[in-house]
Scaffold this active site. Structure first.
Site, PDB file in Angstrom:
ATOM      1  N   ARG A   1       0.838  -1.204   0.000  1.00  0.00           N
ATOM      2  CA  ARG A   1       0.000   0.000   0.000  1.00  0.00           C
ATOM      3  C   ARG A   1       0.879   1.263   0.000  1.00  0.00           C
ATOM      4  O   ARG A   1       0.557   2.256  -0.655  1.00  0.00           O
ATOM      5  CB  ARG A   1      -0.873  -0.029   1.257  1.00  0.00           C
ATOM      6  CG  ARG A   1      -1.817   1.124   1.399  1.00  0.00           C
ATOM      7  CD  ARG A   1      -3.103   0.808   0.730  1.00  0.00           C
ATOM      8  NE  ARG A   1      -3.995   1.947   0.664  1.00  0.00           N
ATOM      9  CZ  ARG A   1      -5.296   1.846   0.419  1.00  0.00           C
ATOM     10  NH1 ARG A   1      -5.848   0.675   0.229  1.00  0.00           N
ATOM     11  NH2 ARG A   1      -6.047   2.904   0.343  1.00  0.00           N
TER      12      ARG A   1
ATOM     13  N   ILE B   1      -8.800   5.144   0.217  1.00  0.00           N
ATOM     14  CA  ILE B   1      -8.296   6.096   1.199  1.00  0.00           C
ATOM     15  C   ILE B   1      -6.904   6.528   0.745  1.00  0.00           C
ATOM     16  O   ILE B   1      -6.066   5.677   0.414  1.00  0.00           O
ATOM     17  CB  ILE B   1      -8.186   5.435   2.591  1.00  0.00           C
ATOM     18  CG1 ILE B   1      -9.547   4.870   3.013  1.00  0.00           C
ATOM     19  CG2 ILE B   1      -7.651   6.412   3.619  1.00  0.00           C
ATOM     20  CD1 ILE B   1     -10.614   5.878   3.239  1.00  0.00           C
ATOM     21  N   LEU B   2      -6.671   7.822   0.703  1.00  0.00           N
ATOM     22  CA  LEU B   2      -5.358   8.322   0.303  1.00  0.00           C
ATOM     23  C   LEU B   2      -4.413   8.300   1.500  1.00  0.00           C
ATOM     24  O   LEU B   2      -4.818   8.536   2.636  1.00  0.00           O
ATOM     25  CB  LEU B   2      -5.494   9.739  -0.251  1.00  0.00           C
ATOM     26  CG  LEU B   2      -6.247   9.812  -1.588  1.00  0.00           C
ATOM     27  CD1 LEU B   2      -6.763  11.224  -1.829  1.00  0.00           C
ATOM     28  CD2 LEU B   2      -5.360   9.337  -2.738  1.00  0.00           C
TER      29      LEU B   2
ATOM     30  N   ASN C   1     -13.257  15.890  -0.187  1.00  0.00           N
ATOM     31  CA  ASN C   1     -13.934  14.621  -0.446  1.00  0.00           C
ATOM     32  C   ASN C   1     -15.437  14.863  -0.414  1.00  0.00           C
ATOM     33  O   ASN C   1     -15.910  15.756   0.291  1.00  0.00           O
ATOM     34  CB  ASN C   1     -13.528  13.614   0.642  1.00  0.00           C
ATOM     35  CG  ASN C   1     -13.918  12.198   0.316  1.00  0.00           C
ATOM     36  OD1 ASN C   1     -14.412  11.904  -0.775  1.00  0.00           O
ATOM     37  ND2 ASN C   1     -13.712  11.301   1.264  1.00  0.00           N
ATOM     38  N   THR C   2     -16.174  14.088  -1.160  1.00  0.00           N
ATOM     39  CA  THR C   2     -17.629  14.202  -1.115  1.00  0.00           C
ATOM     40  C   THR C   2     -18.221  12.842  -0.790  1.00  0.00           C
ATOM     41  O   THR C   2     -17.717  11.805  -1.233  1.00  0.00           O
ATOM     42  CB  THR C   2     -18.188  14.782  -2.435  1.00  0.00           C
ATOM     43  OG1 THR C   2     -19.605  14.860  -2.342  1.00  0.00           O
ATOM     44  CG2 THR C   2     -17.796  13.974  -3.653  1.00  0.00           C
ATOM     45  N   HIS C   3     -19.274  12.850   0.031  1.00  0.00           N
ATOM     46  CA  HIS C   3     -19.826  11.597   0.548  1.00  0.00           C
ATOM     47  C   HIS C   3     -21.353  11.671   0.527  1.00  0.00           C
ATOM     48  O   HIS C   3     -21.929  12.699   0.908  1.00  0.00           O
ATOM     49  CB  HIS C   3     -19.319  11.369   1.975  1.00  0.00           C
ATOM     50  CG  HIS C   3     -19.789  10.075   2.560  1.00  0.00           C
ATOM     51  ND1 HIS C   3     -19.332   8.851   2.127  1.00  0.00           N
ATOM     52  CD2 HIS C   3     -20.699   9.819   3.525  1.00  0.00           C
ATOM     53  CE1 HIS C   3     -19.943   7.894   2.804  1.00  0.00           C
ATOM     54  NE2 HIS C   3     -20.763   8.447   3.654  1.00  0.00           N
TER      55      HIS C   3
ATOM     56  N   ASP D   1      -8.955  13.416   5.807  1.00  0.00           N
ATOM     57  CA  ASP D   1      -7.833  13.127   6.691  1.00  0.00           C
ATOM     58  C   ASP D   1      -7.559  11.631   6.575  1.00  0.00           C
ATOM     59  O   ASP D   1      -8.046  10.981   5.647  1.00  0.00           O
ATOM     60  CB  ASP D   1      -8.106  13.597   8.130  1.00  0.00           C
ATOM     61  CG  ASP D   1      -9.265  12.865   8.778  1.00  0.00           C
ATOM     62  OD1 ASP D   1      -9.750  11.859   8.208  1.00  0.00           O
ATOM     63  OD2 ASP D   1      -9.689  13.299   9.863  1.00  0.00           O
TER      64      ASP D   1
ATOM     65  N   GLY E   1      -8.576   9.141   8.195  1.00  0.00           N
ATOM     66  CA  GLY E   1      -9.670   8.233   8.539  1.00  0.00           C
ATOM     67  C   GLY E   1     -10.633   8.041   7.382  1.00  0.00           C
ATOM     68  O   GLY E   1     -10.466   8.602   6.298  1.00  0.00           O
TER      69      GLY E   1
ATOM     70  N   ASP F   1     -13.810   9.056   6.018  1.00  0.00           N
ATOM     71  CA  ASP F   1     -14.853  10.095   6.059  1.00  0.00           C
ATOM     72  C   ASP F   1     -14.922  10.802   7.412  1.00  0.00           C
ATOM     73  O   ASP F   1     -16.002  11.128   7.902  1.00  0.00           O
ATOM     74  CB  ASP F   1     -16.224   9.489   5.698  1.00  0.00           C
ATOM     75  CG  ASP F   1     -16.226   8.905   4.289  1.00  0.00           C
ATOM     76  OD1 ASP F   1     -15.538   9.452   3.415  1.00  0.00           O
ATOM     77  OD2 ASP F   1     -16.918   7.891   4.068  1.00  0.00           O
TER      78      ASP F   1
HETATM   79  C1  GAR Z   1     -20.930  10.030  -5.082  1.00  0.00           C
HETATM   80  O1  GAR Z   1     -22.227   9.970  -4.569  1.00  0.00           O
HETATM   81  C2  GAR Z   1     -19.914  10.122  -3.966  1.00  0.00           C
HETATM   82  O2  GAR Z   1     -20.364  10.837  -2.858  1.00  0.00           O
HETATM   83  C3  GAR Z   1     -19.734   8.672  -3.628  1.00  0.00           C
HETATM   84  O3  GAR Z   1     -19.663   8.034  -4.866  1.00  0.00           O
HETATM   85  C4  GAR Z   1     -20.528   8.722  -5.774  1.00  0.00           C
HETATM   86  C5  GAR Z   1     -19.766   8.974  -7.051  1.00  0.00           C
HETATM   87  O4  GAR Z   1     -20.634   9.379  -8.061  1.00  0.00           O
HETATM   88  N1  GAR Z   1     -18.564   8.471  -2.828  1.00  0.00           N
HETATM   89  C6  GAR Z   1     -18.530   7.662  -1.770  1.00  0.00           C
HETATM   90  O5  GAR Z   1     -19.449   6.935  -1.443  1.00  0.00           O
HETATM   91  C7  GAR Z   1     -17.230   7.710  -1.001  1.00  0.00           C
HETATM   92  N2  GAR Z   1     -17.414   7.213   0.333  1.00  0.00           N
HETATM   93  P1  GAR Z   1     -20.048   9.882  -9.447  1.00  0.00           P
HETATM   94  O6  GAR Z   1     -18.966   8.880  -9.882  1.00  0.00           O
HETATM   95  O7  GAR Z   1     -21.222   9.861 -10.374  1.00  0.00           O
HETATM   96  O8  GAR Z   1     -19.495  11.250  -9.247  1.00  0.00           O
END
Ligand code: GAR
Length: 209
Positions: free
Chosen positions: A68, A95-96, A108-110, A142, A144, A146
């Protein structure tokens, strides 16, 4: 364009959040521009979107490395080659490691309202739990899963007949708009982090106190 707006976007799948950033950055006044797109796998629509937009791409697969730590170093080097001001993990399902996190701010977006339902199945986990409201979270990454400081969140209702796909699409409609808004504001206005508090505006981008 100001240097504050160089984005490297990381993807693992369909890349609709990436597409929203590509579309937004067609307007120079947006203040940010996608300079490269990286992935942890080949053959995904996210990479095809980048190619169609004439944005360079790179792929680093974890399985190609013995450890890794070697993958962490390799992907950090690929990112660094594009001198980003901000790395955006937009549906990147890895995870980076420290080589990236120590070198660049990573957004990051979740698809859930953190700290509820972190991890790879945020939509499914919220649905199984029976919540009536979920949503999306844009946060700084970070080490962790999310757990980083939250930049913005928006709520999305869960409707009685939702399945995972339907709910995820409703969330992603909101998520794309929120991500575009937050990345643009961070690029144009700068941001600071103090403990877990992230503040956008009036300040120099990426400073930590
Ligand atoms: C998004 O909803 C993003 O939040 C999620 O993957 C999807 C990507 O959609 N990420 C996670 O669940 C990370 N924990 P996309 O490829 O259409 O942008």
């Amino acid at each position: 364009m100001s240097k504050a707006g160089r984005l490297v976007v990381l993807v693992s799948g369909s890349g609709t959040n990436l597409q929203a950033l590509l579309d937004a950055s067609a307007d120079p006044s947006y203040g940010a521009r996608v300079v490269a797109v990286g992935a942890d796998r080949d053959g995904i629509e996210g990479l095809a979107r980048a190619t169609r937009a004439q944005v360079p791409t790179f792929v680093e697969k974890l399985g190609d490395y013995a450890t890794r730590a070697e993958w962490d170093a390799a992907i950090a080097a690929r990112i660094a080659a594009y001198e980003p001001d901000l790395v955006v993990s937009a549906g990147f399902m890895k995870i980076l490691g420290p080589p990236t996190l120590d070198a660049f701010p990573v957004l990051n977006t979740h698809p859930a309202l953190l700290p509820s339902f972190p991890g790879a199945h945020g939509v499914r986990d919220a649905l199984v739990h029976g919540v009536k409201v979920t949503g999306c979270t844009v946060m700084l990454a970070d080490s962790g899963v999310d757990t980083g400081p939250i930049v913005a969140q928006e709520a999305v209702p869960v409707l009685p007949d939702d399945d995972e796909a339907v709910l995820h699409e409703r969330i992603k409609t909101v998520e794309r708009r929120l991500l575009v808004e937050i990345v643009g504001r961070m690029a144009r206005e700068g941001w600071t982090v103090s403990g877990r508090q992230v503040r956008i505006g009036n300040l120099t981008g990426g400073e930590s106190t």
